[in-house]
Enzyme design. Structure first.
Site, mmCIF file in Angstrom:
data_model
loop_
_atom_site.group_PDB
_atom_site.id
_atom_site.type_symbol
_atom_site.label_atom_id
_atom_site.label_comp_id
_atom_site.label_asym_id
_atom_site.label_seq_id
_atom_site.Cartn_x
_atom_site.Cartn_y
_atom_site.Cartn_z
ATOM 1 N N SER A 120 0.966 -1.335 0.040
ATOM 2 C CA SER A 120 0.107 0.210 0.123
ATOM 3 C C SER A 120 0.936 1.271 -0.071
ATOM 4 O O SER A 120 0.288 2.262 -0.289
ATOM 5 C CB SER A 120 -0.970 0.014 1.268
ATOM 6 O OG SER A 120 -0.166 0.298 2.286
ATOM 7 N N LYS A 158 0.416 4.839 6.843
ATOM 8 C CA LYS A 158 -0.353 5.517 5.786
ATOM 9 C C LYS A 158 0.146 6.965 6.149
ATOM 10 O O LYS A 158 0.372 7.331 7.083
ATOM 11 C CB LYS A 158 -1.875 5.656 6.213
ATOM 12 C CG LYS A 158 -2.727 4.076 5.554
ATOM 13 C CD LYS A 158 -2.929 3.978 4.077
ATOM 14 C CE LYS A 158 -3.513 2.654 3.958
ATOM 15 N NZ LYS A 158 -2.932 1.471 4.555
#
Lengths: 200, 200
Positions: A120, A158
């Site tokens: 990711s 993230k």
DNA sequence: GAATATGAGAACTTATTGAGAACTTTATGA
DNA sequence: TCATAAAGTTCTCAATAAGTTCTCATATTC
């Protein structure tokens, strides 16, 4: 850099055994253990080899002390040889400043390492299998990668964008993944990424 | 780095017991508890071990005070806390094997570090400003990134493809850059990349 | 043949370990 | 506060384990 040790076969074998043992157990072997490890029965002979290794500068001894030896190695991270790959340019020496930066990364007490699974964050150069060095802290930084705990259960890497006091947007660095908005109660910032290590 | 503490067996055991006890109860053990914990009956002996640990720098003591000791934190690379970021999964402990792998990267005598400039390997996750750990060697490996010296002048990071005994193809990991074919006399393989470090 | 590498093991010295007594200091509650 | 219990400190004695030094012996190499 390449110094030829002038060790005999058995001395070499002894050195390698001590090295292996030390890495495995986090302490140095007893003479009897060395003897057994190199396939002989006499601790007196093992002692002779250890003394020879000391004379050759391969280790240091503390007389009479149990396990009283220390392997001589390069102790500093990256100390040996450092340079710079320019785009086509020659190799340059680096400054002490840069070396200290690297050491700090691995000795800072407020940081720890985590292994990354998943893609990711691939567009930020963080790949599956990499290690990230995380500095503890709950403060969010713009354009830094954060370690985030969701619902006290799931951990993820993230970017963070604050939308409003009640909501937080988590942004992956991979176009295939979607941004997700969470209520602030559900997310807990564990820290932010200050370094990264990959092993090939 | 291999600076093992030179503790005796019982000193080691004492240290581990104190560590375990502290974690479990949130306070440090009494001498009698230490004695019991390491399988002896004399608190005097336990006291001797605690003093030895203080001398070895593993903990600090406050004289005469009950439970008067504090563990000194480890300085070793990555020792403190290691885990794994799963894709949504919980943090896991890692094995000793992995820790040794990391340490090896920074202590191996046949490797050195170089700073990367340019984006030619960005699709391999090697970005501008990264450090690569290079292991010396002239042997080419398929699908490994190599440090290549061209015309005894320019240094570059590329994948290698052998075309024929006289020519070598250097392949960047960036679609914007072209593959280039060199005659073998012009290129010299310096080593291959075994690790990588980035500082944010 | 001399020098070197290797191995066994005895004899010795020193370090580590353990028990427990006697003492000093700290913690605690009436 | 102050007596008392609890905990820390220091010490001696003893047994065992580990390190050290040594001689003797057998190959191997030059």
């Amino acid at each position: 850099m390449t110094d030829y040790p002038l060790l005999t076969n058995k001395e070499q074998k002894t050195y390698e055994f001590i090295e292996k043992y030390s890495k495995k157990y986090g302490k140095h072997p007893l003479l009897n253990e060395i003897a057994k490890g190199i396939g002989i029965s006499s601790k007196g002979v093992a002692h002779r080899y250890v003394k020879a290794l000391e004379k050759a500068g391969k280790l240091k001894r503390i007389s009479n002390k149990h396990r009283g030896m220390t392997l001589q190695e390069e102790k500093s991270i990256f100390l040996k040889s450092l340079g710079k790959i320019a785009a086509g340019g020659p190799i340059e020496a680096i400054t002490d400043q840069q070396r200290i930066e690297l050491e700090y990364l691995f000795t800072n007490k407020r940081s720890y390492a985590l292994k990354v699974t998943g893609d990711s964050m691939i567009d930020a150069g963080i790949c599956d299998g990499d290690w990230v060095i995380v500095e503890e802290g709950t403060k969010p930084y713009k354009s830094k990668v954060h370690v985030i705990l969701i619902d006290n259960q799931d951990v993820t890497l993230k970017f963070i964008e604050k939308i409003n006091p009640k909501e937080i947007k988590l942004v992956p660095a991979n176009k295939k993944f979607k941004e997700i908005i969470y209520s602030v109660e559900r997310v807990s910032i564990q820290g932010h990424v200050v370094g990264q290590v990959r092993i090939y």
